[in-house]
Design an enzyme around this catalytic site. Structure first.
Site, mmCIF file in Angstrom:
data_model
loop_
_atom_site.group_PDB
_atom_site.id
_atom_site.type_symbol
_atom_site.label_atom_id
_atom_site.label_comp_id
_atom_site.label_asym_id
_atom_site.label_seq_id
_atom_site.Cartn_x
_atom_site.Cartn_y
_atom_site.Cartn_z
ATOM 1 N N LYS A 28 28.597 -0.469 -5.711
ATOM 2 C CA LYS A 28 27.659 -1.146 -6.618
ATOM 3 C C LYS A 28 27.924 -2.655 -6.615
ATOM 4 C CE LYS A 28 30.790 -0.123 -10.446
ATOM 5 N NZ LYS A 28 31.114 0.872 -11.475
ATOM 6 N N ARG A 39 29.381 5.685 -23.239
ATOM 7 C CA ARG A 39 28.542 4.706 -22.569
ATOM 8 C C ARG A 39 27.300 5.438 -22.068
ATOM 9 N NH1 ARG A 39 31.173 1.347 -17.619
ATOM 10 N NH2 ARG A 39 30.789 3.345 -16.614
ATOM 11 N N TYR A 64 36.418 -33.182 -16.259
ATOM 12 C CA TYR A 64 35.626 -33.214 -17.493
ATOM 13 C C TYR A 64 36.491 -33.024 -18.729
ATOM 14 C CZ TYR A 64 31.307 -32.985 -14.801
ATOM 15 O OH TYR A 64 30.268 -33.262 -13.962
ATOM 16 N N MET A 109 31.425 -27.680 -11.531
ATOM 17 C CA MET A 109 30.447 -26.834 -10.855
ATOM 18 C C MET A 109 30.795 -26.639 -9.375
ATOM 19 S SD MET A 109 26.344 -27.317 -10.462
ATOM 20 C CE MET A 109 25.905 -27.087 -12.174
HETATM 21 C C1 PLP Z 1 32.307 1.537 -11.032
HETATM 22 C C2 PLP Z 1 32.480 3.008 -11.136
HETATM 23 C C3 PLP Z 1 33.512 3.666 -10.444
HETATM 24 C C4 PLP Z 1 34.570 2.932 -9.656
HETATM 25 O O1 PLP Z 1 35.521 2.394 -10.538
HETATM 26 P P1 PLP Z 1 36.794 1.569 -9.997
HETATM 27 O O2 PLP Z 1 37.566 1.290 -11.211
HETATM 28 O O3 PLP Z 1 36.254 0.343 -9.358
HETATM 29 O O4 PLP Z 1 37.490 2.460 -9.027
HETATM 30 C C5 PLP Z 1 33.547 5.042 -10.509
HETATM 31 N N1 PLP Z 1 32.628 5.735 -11.235
HETATM 32 C C6 PLP Z 1 31.648 5.129 -11.920
HETATM 33 C C7 PLP Z 1 30.697 5.943 -12.714
HETATM 34 C C8 PLP Z 1 31.550 3.752 -11.910
HETATM 35 O O5 PLP Z 1 30.580 3.153 -12.608
#
Ligand code: PLP
Length: 353
Positions: A34, A129, A251, A299
């Site tokens: 992802k 969640r 800055y 930046m």
């Molecule tokens: C992101 C995610 C993972 C992977 O988690 P890591 O901590 O990066 O290994 C596994 N399962 C779900 C549902 C996730 O959203």
């Protein structure tokens, strides 16, 4: 010449990390890609993960891109579908989809095609969640098992504390108790659970961060786990100067020199994805030697202390994170986690594989 900043992606490190995962489990591996493969580039990373049995992501258009590129692994949509009209695409491209809500179940009911879908039923075992509540599961399972459109159901949950002392026990207990009555594949483990809790492995594990070479734990380093950094973000010193005691840098004059010192300016800033909230003292490598940032990140630039890097000059190589400078360490200094730094890399940074 372009700006000297670049992200170098080491695909052999990625393959090494997949082998590390493999050594910890005999389950099938669903590699999580992802967020543009945690900032590393979706297509190139997916292409190098052909030895994983599956890949998981969020965006159906990305999944379709991967199928069009010839990918034949199981592809799982981690948040499922966002409208009824996604379902024909999911079937056409043979994607597996999470179902976590009754809204999605209702869309599914209106979908006519037989045996078209592999469903991963998400159970809320305590993270609060996504997912159905434990008491809803028997009815949802009945509905899915007799559903004309559903070919296979995998049961899944996600841990909230797998990387911490609290561990997985209460969620594991809830999930196992609930799912033991079904003959369905199961999936629970993220990287931390894969590495630490073999009892969570089930039929599918879902590692993400470890594949990119970062440790999911605060108390165990990537190196100790045999993981290698996949992304190295590097740039160069583009300005060097001496400042006197009392002078300040950047800055708001956030850093003020207590003695005269030699400082450098690096071509990397928050518009490249370097965290603006990284304070003075955040570690970097200059010419392979450890040094520290100074003052506020701009930046496009940031300041570094060159007092101890005698040979540093304009053009010296600076590693912001990656090989030789664990991204977890930079993240800790900046009050965040490796995940956020990696996926925050911005589009203007050239990526080389
Ligand atoms: C992101 C995610 C993972 C992977 O988690 P890591 O901590 O990066 O290994 C596994 N399962 C779900 C549902 C996730 O959203």
């Amino acid at each position: 010449m372009p700006r000297p900043i670049q992200a170098h992606i080491d695909l052999s490190a990625l393959k090494n990390n997949l082998r590390v995962a493999r050594r910890h489990t005999s389950s099938r591996i669903m590699a999580v890609i992802k967020a543009n493969a945690y900032g590393h580039g979706l297509l190139r990373i997916a292409g190098a993960l052909e030895d994983a049995e599956g890949i998981a992501l969020l965006d159906i258009q990305d999944a379709i891109k991967l199928r069009d590129a010839g990918n034949r692994q199981t592809i799982l949509l981690l948040e499922g579908f966002f409208a009824a009209e996604d379902l024909p695409l999911i079937a056409e491209y043979d994607l597996a989809t999470v179902i976590h809500s009754s809204r999605q179940l209702d869309w599914l009911d209106a979908y006519p095609r037989k045996n078209a879908l592999q469903v991963w039923l998400k159970i809320n075992s305590g993270m609060n969640r996504l997912g159905f509540m434990p008491q809803e599961i028997p009815a949802v399972m009945e509905r899915l098992k007799s559903h004309r459109a559903v070919r296979e159901v995998t049961l899944m949950t996600h841990f909230s504390h797998a990387d911490e002392a609290a561990g997985v026990s209460s969620q594991l207990e809830a999930f196992s108790g609930l799912t033991s009555v079904y003959r369905a594949p199961r999936s629970m483990a993220n990287s931390a659970a894969l590495l630490r809790y073999p009892s969570t492995h089930g039929e599918w594990v879902r590692p993400g961060i470890m594949l990119y070479g970062a440790s999911p734990f605060a108390d165990v380093s990537a190196q100790q786990l045999g993981l290698q950094a996949v992304m190295t973000l590097s740039s160069e010193i583009i300005s060097v100067r001496e400042i006197r005691a009392g002078e300040h840098i950047g800055y708001a004059g956030l850093f003020r020199a207590e003695r005269s010192m030699r400082i450098g300016t690096v071509a990397c800033g928050y518009a490249d994805g370097y965290p603006r909230h990284a304070p003075t003292g955040t570690p970097v490598l200059v010419n392979g030697q450890r040094a520290q940032t100074l003052g506020r990140v701009s930046m496009d630039m940031l300041g570094v202390d060159l007092s101890d890097v005698k040979d540093a000059q304009i053009g010296s190589r600076v590693t912001l994170w990656g090989e030789g400078m664990p991204v977890e360490e930079v993240a800790r200094a900046a009050g965040t986690i490796s995940y956020e730094l990696l996926c925050a890399l911005t589009a203007r940074v050239p990526v080389r594989y």
